[in-house]
Motif scaffolding. Structure first.
Motif, PDB file in Angstrom:
ATOM      1  N   PHE A  96     -11.466  20.077  23.857  1.00 54.50           N
ATOM      2  CA  PHE A  96     -10.757  21.130  24.600  1.00 54.50           C
ATOM      3  C   PHE A  96     -11.181  21.145  26.065  1.00 54.50           C
ATOM      4  N   TYR A  97     -12.484  21.174  26.325  1.00 61.91           N
ATOM      5  CA  TYR A  97     -12.971  21.302  27.699  1.00 61.91           C
ATOM      6  C   TYR A  97     -12.706  20.065  28.550  1.00 61.91           C
ATOM      7  N   ASP A 111     -11.388  22.605  31.680  1.00 65.69           N
ATOM      8  CA  ASP A 111     -11.774  22.236  33.039  1.00 65.69           C
ATOM      9  C   ASP A 111     -10.580  21.820  33.888  1.00 65.69           C
ATOM     10  N   ALA A 112      -9.620  21.105  33.301  1.00 62.24           N
ATOM     11  CA  ALA A 112      -8.433  20.671  34.049  1.00 62.24           C
ATOM     12  C   ALA A 112      -7.619  21.875  34.520  1.00 62.24           C
ATOM     13  N   TYR A 113      -7.499  22.894  33.681  1.00 65.66           N
ATOM     14  CA  TYR A 113      -6.760  24.104  34.051  1.00 65.66           C
ATOM     15  C   TYR A 113      -7.451  24.824  35.200  1.00 65.66           C
ATOM     16  N   LEU A 114      -8.762  24.945  35.110  1.00 62.65           N
ATOM     17  CA  LEU A 114      -9.516  25.619  36.165  1.00 62.65           C
ATOM     18  C   LEU A 114      -9.398  24.878  37.493  1.00 62.65           C
ATOM     19  N   LYS A 115      -9.448  23.563  37.429  1.00 59.73           N
ATOM     20  CA  LYS A 115      -9.319  22.764  38.656  1.00 59.73           C
ATOM     21  C   LYS A 115      -7.926  22.903  39.261  1.00 59.73           C
ATOM     22  N   ALA A 116      -6.896  22.841  38.423  1.00 58.87           N
ATOM     23  CA  ALA A 116      -5.511  22.914  38.907  1.00 58.87           C
ATOM     24  C   ALA A 116      -5.178  24.286  39.494  1.00 58.87           C
TER      25      ALA A 116
END
Length: 64
Positions: free
Chosen positions: A16-17, A40-45
């Motif tokens: 998931f992360y 992590d991808a969502y937080l970065k985007a």
């Protein structure tokens, strides 16, 4: 190859992360849709920090 724990079980939390796709885990409590976690991808985007959005309503964090 799959991420595994010491007893050879799949580590879904690691998947998931680290997944490259954007994932947001929401509580199905309409209309708030409380944010339970994000990868992590969502937080970065979205240029956000995990601690800034956790346990807040989706539309409180992202009103648009």
């Amino acid at each position: 190859m799959q991420p595994a724990t010491a007893n050879n079980e799949i580590d879904y939390k690691l998947i998931f992360y680290t997944a490259p796709a954007l994932f947001l885990l929401l509580k199905p409590n309409s209309p708030e849709f409380t944010i339970l976690d994000a990868n992590d991808a969502y937080l970065k985007a979205t240029i956000t920090k995990r601690y800034e959005i956790m346990n807040k309503g989706l539309f409180d964090v992202f009103p648009d």
